[in-house]
Design an enzyme around this catalytic site. Structure first.
Site, short mmCIF file in Angstrom:
data_model
loop_
_atom_site.label_atom_id
_atom_site.label_comp_id
_atom_site.label_asym_id
_atom_site.label_seq_id
_atom_site.Cartn_x
_atom_site.Cartn_y
_atom_site.Cartn_z
N LYS A 37 0.83 -1.20 0.00
CA LYS A 37 0.00 0.00 0.00
C LYS A 37 0.87 1.25 0.00
CE LYS A 37 -4.05 -1.73 2.53
NZ LYS A 37 -5.04 -1.52 1.48
N ARG A 43 -10.53 -11.39 1.74
CA ARG A 43 -11.32 -12.51 1.21
C ARG A 43 -10.59 -13.83 1.39
NH1 ARG A 43 -11.57 -9.35 -4.37
NH2 ARG A 43 -11.36 -7.67 -2.86
N1 BES Z 1 -8.33 -3.60 4.21
C1 BES Z 1 -8.43 -3.20 2.86
C2 BES Z 1 -9.70 -2.44 2.54
C3 BES Z 1 -9.77 -1.03 3.05
C4 BES Z 1 -9.02 -0.03 2.47
C5 BES Z 1 -10.62 -0.72 4.07
C6 BES Z 1 -9.12 1.26 2.94
C7 BES Z 1 -10.73 0.58 4.53
C8 BES Z 1 -9.98 1.56 3.97
C9 BES Z 1 -8.41 -4.44 1.97
O1 BES Z 1 -7.63 -5.49 2.42
C10 BES Z 1 -7.84 -4.01 0.67
O2 BES Z 1 -6.71 -3.63 0.63
N2 BES Z 1 -8.66 -4.08 -0.38
C11 BES Z 1 -8.25 -3.66 -1.66
C12 BES Z 1 -8.78 -4.66 -2.65
C13 BES Z 1 -8.24 -4.47 -4.05
C14 BES Z 1 -6.78 -4.81 -4.09
C15 BES Z 1 -9.02 -5.36 -4.98
C16 BES Z 1 -8.83 -2.28 -1.93
O3 BES Z 1 -9.96 -2.01 -1.51
O4 BES Z 1 -8.12 -1.46 -2.49
MN MN Z 2 -5.61 -5.30 1.84
#
Ligand code: BES
Ligand code: MN
Ligand code: ZN
Length: 495
Positions: free
Chosen positions: A279, A353
């Site tokens: 990230k 997931r």
């Molecule tokens: N934990 C995150 C989702 C999230 C991001 C929650 C920001 C709250 C605030 C999750 O694990 C994630 O990183 N999801 C990705 C999925 C994508 C790679 C398909 C996302 O939402 O960017």
């Molecule tokens: Mn994530």
């Protein structure tokens, strides 16, 4: 925070502060009228001066006039009649903030003669309880003494007109207490930083909740057993971390033997760096909140135990830390889930997931009446619904109707998003049974579609709490305790 109910006349009740409500335009509630009469028209005078009008969200804290036994008098404006549920919340919340900023230790509040559209006084008690817990909550265990803010308000007494309504308010106060305590647990677990709260800490917390409880048993599945069970997806998330994954099963047997249990499954990623699909640095600290689904399961289980609910409930926490190392999962790696489906991990940041799918397969053995998973799953849900409403998807209309019903009464809002074959196709992979991402569009839906491949054997709903589990900036930054009110009410309604 302690809640109780008492049968007493408002003007005769001794307390640090007495709160009564007034409607915009000057109509007094029954309790406000009694206080006005006992105090030589103090409230009427305040209204006449025009400083206080009874508008929604307006409140006034006065040193108590002679004629009442409390030390302070809190006037709460409820706005125009009829009062809507949202407006009631808004008014009570700002009045409680005022009370909490004073030196008063205990607040007595009388809702006699208050009319909120579609709600009764038990509802007012539970809403006030939840809001009071939220207003007075502080996460200051890592601050030194000088930096801790003192909160004086620790007790709320709900005043009832007679013994019969006292009984009703008492039982509402007991439920409100359980929900408030559960939310506090959820908030604190959420606020704990990643270094303090790895998966093992969540297991410890589950054991703490079960201590001394005959109806609640805990089982923690360790990585060795996960391997034997074939949980390749869950293990692929913890592969890059020094912290071992934990799958925590809390079984509460409050119902009849043999009654199918209701199951809650929480995402417990104690820190989400994104893994090799790292990230960006800005705001990454907030990914300590990526275990808020798990925290809401623990908080709700605590409430279930505290209420001694006559229901079989199983709380499951599926927990791992998503880190990077030489052992971390690579983009493109193919893993085999417990269900036997293979997954091409195209993005290691779509890890929620992966921790959930093996837990959702595991719970089949309990032949559940319903399964609800709760997860901070997608940033896309924030884009779609913002910070006010959790996303809801699932394969069973009855479960979702029941969740909607509980969400309406607790004001812990959900909104359903669609699913379907056409979205499912976005997960197709050339190399495995499915990919773990479905492209830029409809991210919340494709995430739920992924989960739905593992939940075909039971009634299931998924709550995406990415936008509602925590406040991300400002003085209120921190975990909200949601959706503990929703989940607890859902379970109460199943009894
Ligand atoms: N934990 C995150 C989702 C999230 C991001 C929650 C920001 C709250 C605030 C999750 O694990 C994630 O990183 N999801 C990705 C999925 C994508 C790679 C398909 C996302 O939402 O960017
Ligand atoms: Mn994530
Ligand atoms: Zn995550």
């Amino acid at each position: 925070m302690e809640f109780l109910a008492k049968s007493a006349q408002p003007e005769k009740h001794k307390s640090g502060c007495l709160a009564v409500t007034i409607f915009e335009g000057g109509a007094l509630s029954v309790a406000a009228q009694k206080v006005d009469e006992a105090t030589d028209g103090t409230i009427s005078k305040a209204l006449k001066l025009g400083d206080f009008t009874g508008a929604s969200g307006q409140s006034a804290l006065l040193p108590a006039p002679s004629g009442i036994q409390a030390q302070r008098l809190l006037l709460i404006g409820l706005g125009k009649l009829p009062v809507a549920a949202k407006s009631f919340r808004n008014s009570i919340s700002s009045a409680l903030a005022k009370a909490a900023s004073s030196k008063t230790k205990d607040l007595a509040i009388c809702f006699d003669g208050v009319d909120v559209t579609g709600q009764n006084s038990e509802w007012m008690v539970s809403q006030t309880g939840e809001l009071a817990a939220t207003t007075t909550y502080a996460f200051d265990q890592f601050k030194s003494k000088d930096n801790k803010k003192a909160v004086n308000l620790t007790k709320i007494t709900f005043l009832a007109n007679d013994k019969k309504s006292q009984t009703a308010l008492s039982s509402a106060a007991t439920t409100a207490q359980a929900i408030a305590n559960g939310m506090d647990t959820t908030r604190t677990l959420g606020n704990l930083p990643g270094n303090e709260c790895p998966p093992a800490y969540l297991a410890k917390e589950a054991k703490k909740i079960a201590r001394g409880q005959k109806k609640l048993t805990i089982k923690v599945i360790e990585e060795k057993e996960m391997k034997e069970l074939g949980m390749g997806a869950l293990l692929s998330v913890s592969a890059g971390s020094d912290q071992p994954a934990k799958l925590i099963i809390m079984e509460f047997k409050g119902g009849k033997k043999g009654d199918a249990p209701h199951i809650l499954v929480g995402k417990g990623v104690t820190f989400d760096t994104g893994g090799i699909s790292l990230k960006p640095g800005a705001d990454m600290d907030q990914m300590k909140f990526d275990m808020c689904g798990a925290a809401s399961v623990l908080g709700t289980m605590q409430a279930v135990v505290e209420m001694d609910l006559a229901l079989n409930v199983i709380g499951v926490v599926t927990s791992a830390e998503n880190m990077l190392s030489g052992g971390a999962t690579r983009p493109g790696d193919i893993v085999t889930t417990m269900a036997g489906l293979t997954v091409e991990v195209l993005n290691t940041d779509a890890e929620g997931r992966l921790v959930l799918c093996d837990a959702l397969t595991y719970v089949k053995r309990f032949k559940p009446a319903s399964v609800i998973d709760i997860a901070t799953l997608t940033g896309a849900c924030l884009v779609a619904l913002g910070n006010h409403t959790s996303g809801m998807l699932g394969n069973d209309d009855e479960v979702m109707d029941n969740l909607r019903f509980a969400a309406d009464s607790t004001q812990d809002a959900v909104w359903q998003l669609p699913m379907g074959e056409e979205y499912m196709r976005q997960l197709d992979s050339p190399f495995a049974d499915m990919g773990n991402i479905g492209g830029r569009n409809a991210g919340t839906i494709t995430a739920a579609c992924f989960l739905s491949r593992f939940t075909e054997d039971y009634p299931w709903a998924h709550l995406d709490i990415a936008g509602t589990a925590w406040v991300s900036a400002g003085p209120k930054k921190g975990a909200t305790g949601r959706p503990v009110p929703l989940l607890t009410q859902y379970l109460i309604n199943q009894v």
